[in-house]
Design a protein around this motif. Structure first.
Motif, PDB file in Angstrom:
ATOM      1  N   ILE A  91      30.699  52.429  56.321  1.00 42.45           N
ATOM      2  CA  ILE A  91      30.940  53.882  56.247  1.00 42.45           C
ATOM      3  C   ILE A  91      30.269  54.518  57.456  1.00 42.45           C
ATOM      4  CG2 ILE A  91      30.373  56.015  54.972  1.00 42.45           C
ATOM      5  CD1 ILE A  91      32.719  54.441  53.798  1.00 42.45           C
ATOM      6  N   ARG A  92      31.086  55.106  58.341  1.00 43.92           N
ATOM      7  CA  ARG A  92      30.500  55.622  59.577  1.00 43.92           C
ATOM      8  C   ARG A  92      30.442  57.145  59.597  1.00 43.92           C
ATOM      9  NH1 ARG A  92      34.430  57.738  62.774  1.00 43.92           N
ATOM     10  NH2 ARG A  92      36.518  57.204  62.060  1.00 43.92           N
ATOM     11  N   ASP A  93      31.012  57.780  58.552  1.00 45.40           N
ATOM     12  CA  ASP A  93      31.107  59.228  58.604  1.00 45.40           C
ATOM     13  C   ASP A  93      31.146  59.804  57.189  1.00 45.40           C
ATOM     14  OD1 ASP A  93      32.110  61.856  58.944  1.00 45.40           O
ATOM     15  OD2 ASP A  93      33.003  61.283  60.844  1.00 45.40           O
ATOM     16  N   ILE A  94      30.160  60.658  56.872  1.00 45.28           N
ATOM     17  CA  ILE A  94      30.134  61.311  55.550  1.00 45.28           C
ATOM     18  C   ILE A  94      30.116  62.824  55.780  1.00 45.28           C
ATOM     19  CG2 ILE A  94      28.933  61.534  53.338  1.00 45.28           C
ATOM     20  CD1 ILE A  94      27.457  58.941  53.976  1.00 45.28           C
ATOM     21  N   GLY A  95      31.067  63.518  55.186  1.00 42.77           N
ATOM     22  CA  GLY A  95      31.119  64.977  55.310  1.00 42.77           C
ATOM     23  C   GLY A  95      31.056  65.626  53.938  1.00 42.77           C
ATOM     24  N   LEU A  96      30.840  66.934  53.941  1.00 41.07           N
ATOM     25  CA  LEU A  96      30.790  67.674  52.682  1.00 41.07           C
ATOM     26  C   LEU A  96      31.416  69.054  52.914  1.00 41.07           C
ATOM     27  CD1 LEU A  96      28.467  67.729  49.880  1.00 41.07           C
ATOM     28  CD2 LEU A  96      28.199  69.820  51.162  1.00 41.07           C
ATOM     29  N   THR A  97      32.231  69.477  51.964  1.00 43.79           N
ATOM     30  CA  THR A  97      32.818  70.812  52.037  1.00 43.79           C
ATOM     31  C   THR A  97      32.257  71.627  50.881  1.00 43.79           C
ATOM     32  OG1 THR A  97      34.845  69.888  52.962  1.00 43.79           O
ATOM     33  CG2 THR A  97      34.993  72.097  52.095  1.00 43.79           C
ATOM     34  N   THR A  98      31.696  72.787  51.187  1.00 37.93           N
ATOM     35  CA  THR A  98      31.010  73.587  50.161  1.00 37.93           C
ATOM     36  C   THR A  98      31.322  75.064  50.355  1.00 37.93           C
ATOM     37  OG1 THR A  98      28.822  74.319  49.405  1.00 37.93           O
ATOM     38  CG2 THR A  98      28.942  73.548  51.672  1.00 37.93           C
ATOM     39  N   ASN A  99      31.186  75.832  49.264  1.00 35.47           N
ATOM     40  CA  ASN A  99      31.339  77.286  49.415  1.00 35.47           C
ATOM     41  C   ASN A  99      30.028  77.936  49.864  1.00 35.47           C
ATOM     42  OD1 ASN A  99      29.715  77.632  47.094  1.00 35.47           O
ATOM     43  ND2 ASN A  99      31.485  77.794  45.738  1.00 35.47           N
ATOM     44  N   GLY A 100      28.968  77.157  49.969  1.00 36.78           N
ATOM     45  CA  GLY A 100      27.729  77.651  50.556  1.00 36.78           C
ATOM     46  C   GLY A 100      26.798  78.388  49.603  1.00 36.78           C
TER      47      GLY A 100
END
Ligand code: SAM
Length: 329
Positions: A91-100
């Motif tokens: 796994i070379r890339d971990i992202g996260l999408t959030t409303n903050g």
């Protein structure tokens, strides 16, 4: 190659979006209904189940994951999940999408756990319109979250805005200006038929209109040097050095033929397209201790059966039963 996640159109899949919950602390009109029955917590995949799934997906070519929801930061102890995924070789890339909304407290622990890519959703800088769109207050919290992310070390911090004609089209320039002032990367998303409210094409504020507004008010835009025509976001940079802008033209310029994504819902269903009608249950395999080979074969079959594209622009389009919050954006 025989092991890889390839469909009949030759698309190779390396990108897995994982929803960790369908719960959300906002109720954005374009995403979900106001009244909603959330999944029973016992239905959610545990971190261990998610990690096993990802470990099995890596030999099939998955090397990039993004955590989403619902609102992923409503799931307790997300830094632990980030650490568990980070430790998976391949796994070379971990992202996260959030409303903050919950990011101010969690930005640093997430960064320290190894998260490096973060997208924060923000459609407007106007508190009244924020309340109108999100059906909750929270603009100040989101802004705090954005600045906390910068302080924690995230670079770039990307801001996602859905542009809807007559609702948030008026926010394009203020958001563009805000991003330039604070060194953030704005990404505008065309409004898609995946929420609870009735979608109308007339409400889609198109990519070219977004660009026109930005160019007239701020500065000319040109494609970035390393422009990747297959990426979902068309990436531009201001000619005056004012930073980058991404435009995700899912309706006016569908990128289905270069799609490399599969999705795992919070309740363990595998979906080969955001707009898929069919999904495959992998939770019962994970909970039933199915052998690794069997789970890998289910993944391969699911991807192989992927259709050509989402058909939003045709009379054949069928809206999925799940709305965005229950799929994972
Ligand atoms: N709660 C998190 C957030 O707000 O970023 C993650 C989940 S949310 C479903 C992920 C992204 O999907 C958000 O940027 C949201 O604006 C976008 N989204 C939701 N419904 C959409 C729609 N109908 N059209 C386009 N984008 C949408």
């Amino acid at each position: 190659m025989a092991n890889q996640l390839i469909d009949t159109f030759g698309r190779v899949h390396n990108n897995l979006r994982i929803s960790v919950t369908d719960r959300c602390n906002l109720r954005c009109t374009y995403c979900m209904p106001e009244e909603v029955v959330f999944m029973d917590r016992a239905e959610l995949l545990t971190f261990e189940e998610i990690t096993r799934f990802v470990r099995l997906a890596v030999p099939l070519g998955i090397d990039k994951v993004r955590l989403t929801g619902g609102e992923p930061l409503m799931r307790r102890d997300m830094p632990r999940l980030v650490r568990m995924l980070r430790d998976i070789e391949g796994i070379r890339d971990i992202g996260l999408t959030t409303n903050g909304i919950l990011l101010a407290e969690q930005a640093q622990p997430l960064y320290d756990a190894g998260l490096r890519r973060i997208n924060i959703s923000l459609d407007t800088l106007d508190p009244d319109r924020f309340r109108q769109v999100a059906r909750r207050d929270g603009l100040d919290r989101v802004l705090e979250g954005i600045f906390a992310a910068r302080k924690a070390g995230f670079e770039p911090v990307k801001i996602n805005a859905v542009s809807i004609r007559g609702v948030t089209d008026i926010d394009v320039v203020p958001l563009g200006r805000f991003a330039r002032e604070h060194g953030l990367e704005m990404r505008f998303i065309e409004y898609m038929p995946i929420g609870a409210e009735k979608w109308e094409r007339a409400k889609v504020y198109f990519a070219h209109e977004i660009m026109e507004q930005l160019e007239q008010a701020l500065a000319p835009l040109v494609p970035v040097e390393n422009y990747d025509p297959r990426a979902p976001a068309m990436e531009f940079q201001y000619t005056d050095g004012g930073g980058r802008v991404g435009i995700i033209a899912s309706v006016s310029r569908p990128f289905c033929m270069s799609c490399n994504r599969v999705r795992l819902t919070a309740d363990g269903k595998l979906r080969n397209c955001l707009f898929a009608i069919d999904e495959v249950d992998v939770k019962h395999l994970l909970r039933g201790n199915a052998p690794d080979d069997e789970i890998a074969e289910v993944m391969r079959r699911n991807v192989r059966d992927k259709w050509e594209g989402h058909e939003i622009n045709t009379a054949r389009f069928i809206k999925p039963l799940r709305t965005m919050h229950a799929i994972g954006g």
